[in-house]
Design an enzyme around this catalytic site. Structure first.
Site, PDB file in Angstrom:
ATOM      1  N   CYS A 384       7.477  -2.497 -11.675  1.00 49.64           N
ATOM      2  CA  CYS A 384       6.807  -3.544 -10.894  1.00 49.64           C
ATOM      3  C   CYS A 384       6.343  -4.679 -11.814  1.00 49.64           C
ATOM      4  O   CYS A 384       7.183  -5.413 -12.320  1.00 49.64           O
ATOM      5  CB  CYS A 384       5.699  -2.962 -10.040  1.00 49.64           C
ATOM      6  SG  CYS A 384       5.450  -3.929  -8.548  1.00 49.64           S
ATOM      7  N   HIS A 510       8.473   1.201  -7.099  1.00 51.20           N
ATOM      8  CA  HIS A 510       7.700   2.235  -7.799  1.00 51.20           C
ATOM      9  C   HIS A 510       8.392   3.594  -7.679  1.00 51.20           C
ATOM     10  O   HIS A 510       8.095   4.342  -6.744  1.00 51.20           O
ATOM     11  CB  HIS A 510       6.301   2.350  -7.191  1.00 51.20           C
ATOM     12  CG  HIS A 510       5.425   1.171  -7.456  1.00 51.20           C
ATOM     13  ND1 HIS A 510       4.511   1.145  -8.479  1.00 51.20           N
ATOM     14  CD2 HIS A 510       5.329  -0.029  -6.831  1.00 51.20           C
ATOM     15  CE1 HIS A 510       3.881  -0.013  -8.477  1.00 51.20           C
ATOM     16  NE2 HIS A 510       4.360  -0.751  -7.484  1.00 51.20           N
ATOM     17  N   GLU A 512       7.827   6.156  -9.281  1.00 54.96           N
ATOM     18  CA  GLU A 512       6.885   7.265  -9.532  1.00 54.96           C
ATOM     19  C   GLU A 512       6.328   7.871  -8.247  1.00 54.96           C
ATOM     20  O   GLU A 512       5.844   8.994  -8.251  1.00 54.96           O
ATOM     21  CB  GLU A 512       5.743   6.795 -10.448  1.00 54.96           C
ATOM     22  CG  GLU A 512       4.715   5.841  -9.842  1.00 54.96           C
ATOM     23  CD  GLU A 512       5.114   4.363  -9.916  1.00 54.96           C
ATOM     24  OE1 GLU A 512       6.326   4.075 -10.067  1.00 54.96           O
ATOM     25  OE2 GLU A 512       4.221   3.502  -9.808  1.00 54.96           O
TER      26      GLU A 512
HETATM   27  N1  GLN Z   1       1.141  -8.228  -9.447  1.00 52.61           N
HETATM   28  C1  GLN Z   1       2.543  -8.082  -9.185  1.00 52.61           C
HETATM   29  C2  GLN Z   1       2.897  -8.508  -7.769  1.00 52.61           C
HETATM   30  O1  GLN Z   1       2.069  -8.552  -6.899  1.00 52.61           O
HETATM   31  C3  GLN Z   1       3.009  -6.666  -9.460  1.00 52.61           C
HETATM   32  C4  GLN Z   1       2.389  -5.621  -8.606  1.00 52.61           C
HETATM   33  C5  GLN Z   1       2.545  -4.227  -9.135  1.00 52.61           C
HETATM   34  O2  GLN Z   1       2.803  -4.035 -10.317  1.00 52.61           O
HETATM   35  N2  GLN Z   1       2.368  -3.230  -8.268  1.00 52.61           N
HETATM   36  O3  GLN Z   1       4.032  -8.789  -7.496  1.00 52.61           O
END
Ligand code: GLN
Length: 547
Positions: A384, A510, A512
């Site tokens: 992310c 994600h 995970e």
């Molecule tokens: N802050 C980033 C976004 O909103 C990544 C979010 C995250 O890592 N879950 O796109």
């Protein structure tokens, strides 16, 4: 109300952090291993509608379900233990309950009545509990009540489960988790806090059926007898929960203590007499007898509270066991990634993960860590924000867009390689408004990603507002980046990889959230495998330098 489903409520006393989530998940695992269908739900007494707006320092990781619910991290344990998906219905907070009661009140649904905690709030709570048992889809619903008995804020939940015992005769069981502290000065285990905790529950009208006692030392039969006598339970219902080396051992410890047997007996559940735990036991064997050790750096800005990245840590444990290696996680604060420190810390690593996150704090450290991994051929996984940092790093240091950034961090950047999704620009509220939950991702043939997933279409969970800016796609491709995973419906780039590097992948989703004990995630398995290869190569190159 449902005809078949039985309800087990798990409360906690004496202190917080006794591990109600793990005990609930372990009991669920045992019942499932005996052929029963089980789900687990968490009731959280705080007023936030969901934990999505909570700082990870306050509450640890926010776990995201397939249907896009931002939930308590215990739901991650439930999914990892049971290998089944949870949903919106599996996590209910006081905020969510009040929101729905107040919305109804505004609609006029209560027909002029005074809206009160009892019965309106308690009925709403009961509806949310029963909801999971509707359609008879589960033999057992286990509901964990967050907080500690005696807290003012959990009272409506306690009152609701007291009522349910009467609403559903013969179908409700109360399990209470307490602590038996050890006093080193007198060398004794003490039962008084447990007695007090049970008394508090009794004041609210709840007699626990089973006591699970957290302890550092074994409880002998005299002590069990004493607890049973003072707390009004049968002796076989005093279950010892001794400190375990790993949370994954707890189901087997609970099996030895016959927790599932008393539960089945008390609720007249027809569980099989043999347990389907082969895969689980194999995993535990690998975990306890690793052949190697792998050093992985996890770079984030919430590393002081390891619960902030709990799903990543657990995914690494699963993938390590699969590779018969113990994964040693080095929790590194991204603000430390400066100057000489980068090389000093990272050159000892077999693999580098840059964690998810929000906001500008310490983001440059994450970008520096990516640079080190890319330039030194160290296996790299960016998740992310970690993927977004990889994009920024590549833009700055390979393509030559020196000012490249994400608009989350610098809205005026001349190279907005990561920018806000169009539909996000209109939104004013922060809660529940990100791109959330599972989306399909098409995997390019001949990519590393395809080799890993062995699939053309995968489904992974998201939680973010910003995306790769397609305007720059060509610049990246011409310089050797492959966009190996795409959301075709919305033309979003979900993954990047660098084929010129041994293992370099950034994922906007994600992974995970989807690794399970009996089904470790292929991306983490492959990452650890690459880390092991990197380690072997490093040793080989050392021995050629110093023959
Ligand atoms: N802050 C980033 C976004 O909103 C990544 C979010 C995250 O890592 N879950 O796109």
């Amino acid at each position: 109300m449902s005809s078949k489903t039985k309800y087990i409520f798990v409360t906690g006393g004496v202190t917080s952090s006794l591990g109600k989530g793990i005990i609930s998940a372990s009991l669920a695992k045992l019942l499932q291993a005996r052929g029963l269908s089980v789900t687990i739900q968490k009731l959280d007494p705080y007023i936030n509608v969901d934990p999505g707006t909570l700082n990870p320092y306050e509450h640890g990781e926010c776990y995201v379900t397939d249907d896009g619910a931002e939930t308590d991290l215990d739901l991650g344990h439930y999914e990892r233990f049971l290998n089944v998906n949870t949903s919106q219905d599996n996590n209910v907070t006081t905020g969510k309950i009040y929101q729905s009661v107040i919305n109804r009140e505004r609609r006029g649904d209560y027909l002029g009545k005074t809206v009160q905690v009892i019965p309106h709030i308690t009925n709403e709570i009961k509806d949310h509990i029963i909801q999971l048992g509707k359609d008879d889809s589960y033999d057992v619903v286990i509901t964990e009540i967050g907080g500690t008995v005696g807290d003012i804020e959990s009272l409506p939940f306690i009152e609701s489960i007291r009522q349910l015992k009467w609403d559903l005769p013969g179908k409700v069981l109360f399990v209470h988790l307490t602590l038996i502290p050890y006093l080193s000065t007198s060398g004794e285990l003490k039962t008084k806090p447990t007695q007090h905790s049970v008394k508090t529950l009794l004041e609210y009208g709840i007699q626990p059926d089973i006591l699970v006692c957290r302890t550092e030392y074994h409880l002998d039969s005299d002590l069990r007898k004493k607890i049973a006598l003072f707390c009004n339970v049968e002796q076989k219902c005093v279950i010892e929960s001794i400190d375990a080396k790993t949370i994954y051992e707890v189901p087997l410890l609970m099996k030895e203590e016959k927790l599932d047997e008393v539960v089945c007996e008390k609720l007249s559940l027809l569980g099989k007499n043999h347990y389907e735990l082969k895969k689980w036991e194999k995993f535990l064997n690998h975990l306890s007898e690793p052949e190697r050790i792998t050093e992985i750096a996890l770079i984030g800005k919430y590393v002081e509270l390891k619960d902030s990245y709990i799903s990543i840590a657990e995914s690494l444990i699963h993938a390590g066991a699969e590779n018969k290696t113990r994964v040693n996680i080095h929790w590194i604060h991204s603000s430390e990634m400066e100057g000489e420190n980068i090389k000093n810390q990272l050159s000892k690593m077999d693999g580098i993960i840059v964690a998810p996150g929000f906001g500008s704090r310490a983001v440059e450290g994450k970008i520096s860590a990516v640079k080190f991994a890319r330039e030194n051929q160290v296996p790299f996984l960016g998740i992310c924000l970690g993927m977004q940092c990889a994009v920024i790093e590549f833009a700055r240091n390979v393509i030559g867009f020196k000012e490249a950034h994400s608009t989350e961090i610098n809205s005026d950047t001349s190279y907005p390689v990561i920018s806000m999704m169009e539909e996000q620009k209109e939104l004013k509220n922060l809660g529940g408004t990100m791109r959330l939950g599972a989306y399909d991702c098409h995997v390019e043939k001949d990519s590393l990603l395809h080799k890993i997933y062995e699939n053309d279409v995968i489904s992974e969970r998201h939680r973010h507002r910003y995306e790769f800016n397609n305007k720059y796609m060509k610049d990246f491709e011409e310089n050797g980046v492959v966009f190996s995973g795409k959301n075709k419906a919305n033309n979003l780039m979900e993954t990047i990889e660098i084929p010129d590097h041994p293992w370099f992948i950034g994922v906007q989703y994600h992974p995970e959230y989807k690794s399970r004990v009996v089904n470790p995630h292929p991306l983490f398995i492959s990452f650890i495998k690459a880390a092991l290869t990197h380690q072997t190569n490093a040793v080989d190159s050392l021995s050629t330098v110093n023959p």
